[in-house]
Scaffold this active site. Sequence first.
Site, PDB file in Angstrom:
ATOM      1  CB  CYS A   1      -2.972   3.390  -6.366  1.00 24.10           C
ATOM      2  SG  CYS A   1      -3.991   2.329  -5.324  1.00 24.10           S
TER       3      CYS A   1
ATOM      4  CB  CYS B   1      -0.936   0.019   1.195  1.00 23.52           C
ATOM      5  SG  CYS B   1      -2.135   1.385   1.108  1.00 23.52           S
TER       6      CYS B   1
END
Length: 248
Positions: A198, A80
Amino acid sequence: MKTLYRIGQIVPSSNTTMETEIPAMLRAREALHPERFTFHSSRMRMHKVTPEELANMNREGLRCAAELADARVDVMSTACLVAIMAQGLGYHRQVEEDFRRIVSENGADARVMTSAGALIHGLKKLKAKKISLMAPYMKPLTAKVVAYIESEGIEVVDSICFEIPDNLEVGRRDPMQLLDDMKKLNTANVDVVVLSACVQMQSIPALQTAQDRLGIPVTSTSACTTRNMLDLLGLEAATPGYGQVLVV
């Protein structure tokens, strides 16, 4: 040199991408090289991509690192990017230091990294001075990602954020849609385009097509994560079809 490597990832509970994209790239590499890989993960709770949930999730990271150390993985990475970059400039170095301590305390010797640090690592491999990027985050979180990258000496010329707060929805986004999104991105005079900043926003089906269309290196955080893993393991990257970072 050993030929079987265990890949460990610390994954948000709602992430459905990193356990597919990282194996896909390393499986493609297996067709070209003798090394083989197995994949192992530990999960941290997170549903919405908000500062509060990201901070709560980060607190579970050390437990996850200990679990992966128990599996004696060869390399472990967070999965992440924004959870790290939202905590302050250069924070990936603190996380890596904490992981090294946990690994040592558990009698293991895994190499450690973060997807946030991997994006910086990959951009520097590509000798990027100026980039443009796309991300699914809300505007305030995207601004933190941009500031983080710029603090590492890389100018962000332009950024597009899709403002999708639900992490599951991010993972369901069609990666080929990025090719149309890219048309709205200012790519003039940049060295590299980050198709997805991302790790949850799928990108690898579009990477090579985007790079061929633009005529400059195109990458994503998942591709950079794969490159960083291979570098830490001392393995040749050389996996065409996933952008320049897995070739140089």
